[in-house]
Motif scaffolding. Structure first.
Motif, mmCIF file in Angstrom:
data_model
loop_
_atom_site.group_PDB
_atom_site.id
_atom_site.type_symbol
_atom_site.label_atom_id
_atom_site.label_comp_id
_atom_site.label_asym_id
_atom_site.label_seq_id
_atom_site.Cartn_x
_atom_site.Cartn_y
_atom_site.Cartn_z
ATOM 1 N N LEU A 55 -6.029 47.969 -24.927
ATOM 2 C CA LEU A 55 -6.082 47.453 -26.294
ATOM 3 C C LEU A 55 -5.574 46.009 -26.344
ATOM 4 O O LEU A 55 -4.739 45.595 -25.531
ATOM 5 N N ASP A 57 -4.107 43.124 -29.137
ATOM 6 C CA ASP A 57 -3.581 42.879 -30.490
ATOM 7 C C ASP A 57 -3.515 41.378 -30.729
ATOM 8 O O ASP A 57 -2.822 40.652 -30.006
ATOM 9 N N ALA A 80 4.359 47.326 -26.496
ATOM 10 C CA ALA A 80 2.910 47.166 -26.385
ATOM 11 C C ALA A 80 2.326 48.143 -25.379
ATOM 12 O O ALA A 80 1.328 48.827 -25.655
ATOM 13 N N PHE A 85 -1.499 48.826 -25.377
ATOM 14 C CA PHE A 85 -1.937 47.431 -25.391
ATOM 15 C C PHE A 85 -1.649 46.772 -24.045
ATOM 16 O O PHE A 85 -0.529 46.822 -23.540
ATOM 17 N N VAL A 88 -1.550 40.938 -25.790
ATOM 18 C CA VAL A 88 -1.102 40.660 -27.156
ATOM 19 C C VAL A 88 -1.077 39.156 -27.370
ATOM 20 O O VAL A 88 -0.908 38.372 -26.428
ATOM 21 N N LEU A 326 3.084 48.329 -32.921
ATOM 22 C CA LEU A 326 2.369 48.475 -31.658
ATOM 23 C C LEU A 326 2.270 49.925 -31.189
ATOM 24 O O LEU A 326 1.248 50.340 -30.638
#
Length: 420
Positions: A55, A57, A80, A85, A88, A326
């Motif tokens: 992912l 962000d 994260a 994630f 980021v 997150l």
């Protein structure tokens, strides 16, 4: 490493089937069915699990430098990874502001030792004062991935337009925090039924809408790649939709809290449901969901905003706005959007992987040969309860919530950086 028996969902390639993936030196080297393991190769059996691109962000606050009692680069990266994630993008409203090459390089150098990819925006104006433009060229050369005064609106339209023109010349995004302070008495609280119940004068949606309307037209005229941050008003969604039809290169972020909660959450959660822009009405929430469905809103971003318990314990009008996001983002997306039938899992992941990667020209967001071995591995049907946080902060209205989408692994550069 060899990832076996995973259900691969990749919005870029539109893959939605069981595949094995081989990783060497942090890079994907082969994707096929029924790959045979090689000597000395670590095997990760992902039977029953979904594997998607790591992912991304586009909007987090790691509070570093200057406010590291709330969060720092290391704890932010841990949060994260726990949330799936692998990349980021940090906002520039640190102390000092990221308005100089020295501050930018310091952050990027310290971020290199973390287990995820950390990118950094630079501010549009020196000291976030909206008056003097930073040296976009020097900051871009030093590694900034975009420009934003997030947290502070650019109230001077001429200045904002000139900043858009400069960002356009560099082919880099400029992201905008949309609030006209002239309409706001107390930010973080919607001016509506809930604020009336609480006896508080809040922030009406028009404070956002007039800025979004202005900046949609400035985006159209300037040709800049413009991001409307953390959109909260249904009318704002319609304005972005119109600007896109007119040909503006405009994008919009929606946060999980804005597509999950309404202003009524303040009555239950108090300051933990205070955020900027505020939670608004059910009609606004539904318009945000519609915008996600039809592509008007092309990014899901957390606006991860950690604060200390002491700060959030202050009275409603004095406590800071913002929540940690997150670690709950994927779960809220699956629970509020996919399980409710608004988006498919493919559509959700598109707004959390390839769309942000494409917008910011990042190397991740796709599962294909020669791409970075960045993955989130989860079970979209497995429930989990929001309890402990890897972040320094736990200011979330979702504590105790039962969500779908338990994350089992986050892999970044071919390395397991979270296992749950």
């Amino acid at each position: 490493m060899l990832l076996k028996n995973g259900h691969l969902i990749d919005p870029t390639t539109k893959t939605n089937e069981f595949m094995d993936i081989r990783i060497e030196n942090g890079i994907i080297t082969k994707i096929a069915k029924d790959l045979t393991s090689e000597t000395g190769e670590e095997i990760l059996d992902l039977s029953g699990l979904t594997i998607a691109p790591g992912l991304i962000d586009t909007h987090v606050h790691f509070r570093d430098p200057g406010l590291t009692y709330k969060e720092d680069i290391h704890t932010g990266s841990l949060a994260a990874a726990k949330g799936g994630f692998t990349s980021v993008i940090c906002m520039a409203n640190t102390k000092p502001t990221v308005d100089s090459v020295d501050t930018l390089r310091d952050i990027l150098n310290r971020a290199k030792v973390e287990n995820i990819h950390i990118y950094q925006t630079a501010s549009v104006s020196y000291g976030l004062n909206g008056e003097k433009m930073t040296d976009f060229d020097a900051l871009a050369d030093a590694g900034a991935c975009g420009f934003t005064d997030d947290g502070i609106p650019l109230l001077n339209a001429t200045f904002c337009y000139e900043a858009m023109q400069k960002a356009a010349a560099l082919h880099m995004p400029i992201s905008l925090h949309e609030e006209n302070k002239a309409f706001i008495t107390n930010n973080g609280i919607n001016a509506g039924e809930t604020s009336a119940q609480l006896g508080v004068i809040g922030s009406p949606a028009i404070a956002e809408e007039v800025m979004v309307a202005r900046d949609c037209m400035l985006a159209l005229r300037s040709g800049a790649t413009v991001v409307i941050q953390h959109i909260s008003s249904g009318n704002s969604v319609e304005l972005v939709r119109t600007a896109k039809k007119l040909g503006a290169d405009i994008h919009a972020e929606a946060t999980p809290h804005h597509f999950t909660l309404t202003e009524g959450a303040l009555l239950e959660h108090g300051t933990l449901a205070k955020m900027n822009p505020p939670l608004r009405t059910e009609k606004d929430r539904q318009e945000i969901i519609h915008g996600l469905k039809d592509g008007t809103i092309d990014l899901i971003a957390t606006d991860h905003a950690p604060h200390s318990e002491e700060e959030k314990a202050k009275p409603l009008t004095e406590a800071p706005s913002g929540i940690t996001g997150l670690e709950t983002s994927l779960g809220l997306g699956i629970t509020s959007l996919v399980k409710e039938g608004y988006l498919s899992l493919m559509e959700l992941l598109e707004k959390m992987t390839c769309n942000p990667a494409f917008l910011y020209k990042l190397p991740g967001g796709v599962i294909q040969v020669n791409a970075p071995a960045d993955f989130v591995i989860f079970d979209p049907d497995e429930k989990w309860t929001v309890t402990d946080f890897a972040s320094k902060a736990s200011n979330s209205p979702f504590k105790g919530y039962e969500l779908y989408g338990k994350i089992h692994y986050t892999i970044c550069n071919g390395k397991i950086v979270y296992e749950g």
